[in-house]
Design a protein around this motif. Structure first.
Motif, PDB file in Angstrom:
ATOM      1  N   ARG A 234       0.834  -1.198   0.000  1.00  0.00           N
ATOM      2  CA  ARG A 234       0.000   0.000   0.000  1.00  0.00           C
ATOM      3  C   ARG A 234       0.873   1.253   0.000  1.00  0.00           C
ATOM      4  N   ARG A 235       0.319   2.322  -0.507  1.00  0.00           N
ATOM      5  CA  ARG A 235       1.047   3.587  -0.537  1.00  0.00           C
ATOM      6  C   ARG A 235       1.152   4.188   0.868  1.00  0.00           C
ATOM      7  N   GLY A 236       2.248   4.902   1.084  1.00  0.00           N
ATOM      8  CA  GLY A 236       2.410   5.639   2.330  1.00  0.00           C
ATOM      9  C   GLY A 236       3.034   4.864   3.461  1.00  0.00           C
ATOM     10  N   GLU A 237       3.352   3.571   3.242  1.00  0.00           N
ATOM     11  CA  GLU A 237       3.940   2.764   4.307  1.00  0.00           C
ATOM     12  C   GLU A 237       5.466   2.782   4.157  1.00  0.00           C
ATOM     13  N   THR A 238       6.051   3.928   4.493  1.00  0.00           N
ATOM     14  CA  THR A 238       7.474   4.165   4.232  1.00  0.00           C
ATOM     15  C   THR A 238       8.375   3.223   5.013  1.00  0.00           C
ATOM     16  N   ASP A 239       8.087   3.009   6.297  1.00  0.00           N
ATOM     17  CA  ASP A 239       8.920   2.124   7.110  1.00  0.00           C
ATOM     18  C   ASP A 239       8.903   0.702   6.564  1.00  0.00           C
ATOM     19  N   TRP A 240       7.720   0.260   6.155  1.00  0.00           N
ATOM     20  CA  TRP A 240       7.559  -1.090   5.599  1.00  0.00           C
ATOM     21  C   TRP A 240       8.361  -1.219   4.305  1.00  0.00           C
ATOM     22  N   LYS A 241       8.295  -0.204   3.479  1.00  0.00           N
ATOM     23  CA  LYS A 241       9.041  -0.214   2.224  1.00  0.00           C
ATOM     24  C   LYS A 241      10.546  -0.279   2.488  1.00  0.00           C
ATOM     25  N   GLU A 242      11.025   0.481   3.453  1.00  0.00           N
ATOM     26  CA  GLU A 242      12.457   0.470   3.768  1.00  0.00           C
ATOM     27  C   GLU A 242      12.905  -0.887   4.299  1.00  0.00           C
ATOM     28  N   LYS A 243      12.051  -1.537   5.093  1.00  0.00           N
ATOM     29  CA  LYS A 243      12.390  -2.874   5.596  1.00  0.00           C
ATOM     30  C   LYS A 243      12.529  -3.862   4.434  1.00  0.00           C
ATOM     31  N   LEU A 244      11.588  -3.808   3.492  1.00  0.00           N
ATOM     32  CA  LEU A 244      11.628  -4.727   2.359  1.00  0.00           C
ATOM     33  C   LEU A 244      12.843  -4.465   1.476  1.00  0.00           C
ATOM     34  N   ASN A 245      13.143  -3.201   1.256  1.00  0.00           N
ATOM     35  CA  ASN A 245      14.326  -2.878   0.444  1.00  0.00           C
ATOM     36  C   ASN A 245      15.607  -3.366   1.117  1.00  0.00           C
ATOM     37  N   ALA A 246      15.657  -3.273   2.442  1.00  0.00           N
ATOM     38  CA  ALA A 246      16.838  -3.747   3.161  1.00  0.00           C
ATOM     39  C   ALA A 246      16.980  -5.260   3.025  1.00  0.00           C
ATOM     40  N   ILE A 247      15.843  -5.978   3.058  1.00  0.00           N
ATOM     41  CA  ILE A 247      15.889  -7.432   2.889  1.00  0.00           C
ATOM     42  C   ILE A 247      16.353  -7.797   1.490  1.00  0.00           C
ATOM     43  N   ILE A 248      15.872  -7.070   0.488  1.00  0.00           N
ATOM     44  CA  ILE A 248      16.310  -7.330  -0.887  1.00  0.00           C
ATOM     45  C   ILE A 248      17.818  -7.146  -1.003  1.00  0.00           C
ATOM     46  N   ARG A 249      18.338  -6.046  -0.453  1.00  0.00           N
ATOM     47  CA  ARG A 249      19.781  -5.796  -0.521  1.00  0.00           C
ATOM     48  C   ARG A 249      20.572  -6.911   0.166  1.00  0.00           C
ATOM     49  N   LYS A 250      20.091  -7.344   1.310  1.00  0.00           N
ATOM     50  CA  LYS A 250      20.813  -8.347   2.095  1.00  0.00           C
ATOM     51  C   LYS A 250      20.738  -9.730   1.459  1.00  0.00           C
ATOM     52  N   ARG A 251      19.588 -10.089   0.870  1.00  0.00           N
ATOM     53  CA  ARG A 251      19.361 -11.456   0.439  1.00  0.00           C
ATOM     54  C   ARG A 251      19.219 -11.613  -1.078  1.00  0.00           C
ATOM     55  N   GLN A 252      19.715 -10.643  -1.852  1.00  0.00           N
ATOM     56  CA  GLN A 252      19.547 -10.703  -3.301  1.00  0.00           C
ATOM     57  C   GLN A 252      20.094 -12.002  -3.902  1.00  0.00           C
ATOM     58  N   LYS A 253      21.257 -12.437  -3.447  1.00  0.00           N
ATOM     59  CA  LYS A 253      21.835 -13.660  -4.001  1.00  0.00           C
ATOM     60  C   LYS A 253      20.966 -14.873  -3.704  1.00  0.00           C
ATOM     61  N   ASP A 254      20.358 -14.900  -2.537  1.00  0.00           N
ATOM     62  CA  ASP A 254      19.476 -16.008  -2.185  1.00  0.00           C
ATOM     63  C   ASP A 254      18.195 -15.960  -3.006  1.00  0.00           C
ATOM     64  N   ILE A 255      17.682 -14.754  -3.249  1.00  0.00           N
ATOM     65  CA  ILE A 255      16.500 -14.610  -4.091  1.00  0.00           C
ATOM     66  C   ILE A 255      16.814 -15.079  -5.514  1.00  0.00           C
ATOM     67  N   ASP A 256      17.964 -14.672  -6.031  1.00  0.00           N
ATOM     68  CA  ASP A 256      18.375 -15.111  -7.374  1.00  0.00           C
ATOM     69  C   ASP A 256      18.452 -16.632  -7.446  1.00  0.00           C
ATOM     70  N   ALA A 257      18.985 -17.249  -6.387  1.00  0.00           N
ATOM     71  CA  ALA A 257      19.128 -18.705  -6.382  1.00  0.00           C
ATOM     72  C   ALA A 257      17.760 -19.385  -6.427  1.00  0.00           C
ATOM     73  N   ILE A 258      16.792 -18.834  -5.713  1.00  0.00           N
ATOM     74  CA  ILE A 258      15.431 -19.382  -5.759  1.00  0.00           C
ATOM     75  C   ILE A 258      14.875 -19.288  -7.171  1.00  0.00           C
ATOM     76  N   LEU A 259      14.987 -18.113  -7.769  1.00  0.00           N
ATOM     77  CA  LEU A 259      14.451 -17.908  -9.115  1.00  0.00           C
ATOM     78  C   LEU A 259      15.112 -18.840 -10.125  1.00  0.00           C
ATOM     79  N   GLU A 260      16.418 -18.956 -10.049  1.00  0.00           N
ATOM     80  CA  GLU A 260      17.135 -19.812 -10.990  1.00  0.00           C
ATOM     81  C   GLU A 260      16.751 -21.277 -10.825  1.00  0.00           C
TER      82      GLU A 260
END
Length: 285
Positions: A234-260
């Motif tokens: 949802r729009r306006g949930e800035t803290d939630w968005k920042e948490k998700l972006n931090a998880i993406i940065r931290k776990r990008q390689k693991d996400i890529d491995a799942i997709l592959e």
């Protein structure tokens, strides 16, 4: 992409409120839960999600829940018109795992992958090596494509639509799977090639009974077939968005491995167009 390609929901609106089964009611949760990760997803939408939680979006949701150290909770609803309004925007969940970046319907995280449409052919067949829809070898080929998806307009502009077999876009994936139908026709010789959204084509080609070649369509420029996928919120949930972006940065390689592991053809995120305004999801595209 995703292009808001979703299954028919007019007949399933009541079921959406009750859950995947008419006999099992789902209660209205509190707004923005902080003690669990609430995800809205279709119950039969492989390779993205299903009720057995075997899709790659299920695995990514588990990763996010693990980082947040909260249990994972799903609200299941078949895809189709009104999916976002009746789930995320009605506070039935706080996250849609796969959502096209820059869509104006909801807010989104940073993209965590990009993929492209693909051409699926029989391995070793006469169309092996074709990597663009303008290839002369496709002029008289029997092509399978999902109706109302971006490749359709491209094929029409190229004047090669006369030999196209169209598969329904608006379906309920609990009962129908157009991509699998198209690939079965490819195996039977009724299609010479099938054009699919990459995560769908890559996955079903990987589990097909005959050897198939999946070729990313990255040389066709008009329209571009690469899309960036993010988390929808949802729009306006800035803290939630920042948490998700931090998880993406931290776990990008693991996400890529799942997709592959699911056969998703990954493209450089920077290669995707910025303003797509479309949602890419499961089955019907």
């Amino acid at each position: 992409m995703r292009l808001n390609w979703r299954g028919l929901l007019s007949a399933f609106g009541l079921l959406a409120l009750l859950g995947a089964s008419p006999s099992v009611a789902q209660t209205m949760p509190d707004l923005v839960s902080r003690d669990r990760l609430r995800v809205c997803a279709p119950p039969a939408n492989m390779p993205f999600s299903d009720k057995a939680q075997q899709g790659f979006e299920n695995k990514i949701a588990e990763l996010v829940a693990g980082e947040l150290k909260v249990p994972l909770h799903y609200f299941w609803m078949p895809e189709g018109p009104g999916f976002v309004h009746n789930t995320l925007l009605s506070d039935m969940c706080d996250l849609i795992v796969g959502y096209a970046s820059e869509s104006d319907l909801v807010d989104h995280s940073n993209p965590y992958y990009a993929s492209t449409y693909v051409l699926v052919t029989r391995k070793g067949g006469p169309l092996d090596g074709v990597n663009r829809l303008s290839d002369p070898r496709l002029k008289n080929a029997k092509l399978g494509v999902i109706a109302a998806t971006p490749p359709v307009d491209h094929l029409m502009a190229l004047g090669v639509y006369d030999h196209v077999k169209s598969y329904s876009l608006l379906v309920d994936r609990r009962y129908s799977s157009p991509a699998e139908d198209a690939l079965r026709d490819l195996a039977a010789g009724e299609n010479d090639a099938v054009i699919l959204w990459g995560p769908i084509g890559g996955y079903f080609a990987k589990v097909a009974k005959i050897p198939l070649t999946v070729t990313p369509l990255v040389t066709d420029k008009r329209p571009q077939f690469i899309y960036r996928i993010a988390f929808g919120m949802r729009r306006g949930e800035t803290d939630w968005k920042e948490k998700l972006n931090a998880i993406i940065r931290k776990r990008q390689k693991d996400i890529d491995a799942i997709l592959e592991s699911y056969g998703v053809p990954l493209m450089p995120i920077a290669a995707a167009p910025i303003d797509v305004g479309r949602r890419e999801r499961s089955g019907p595209h």
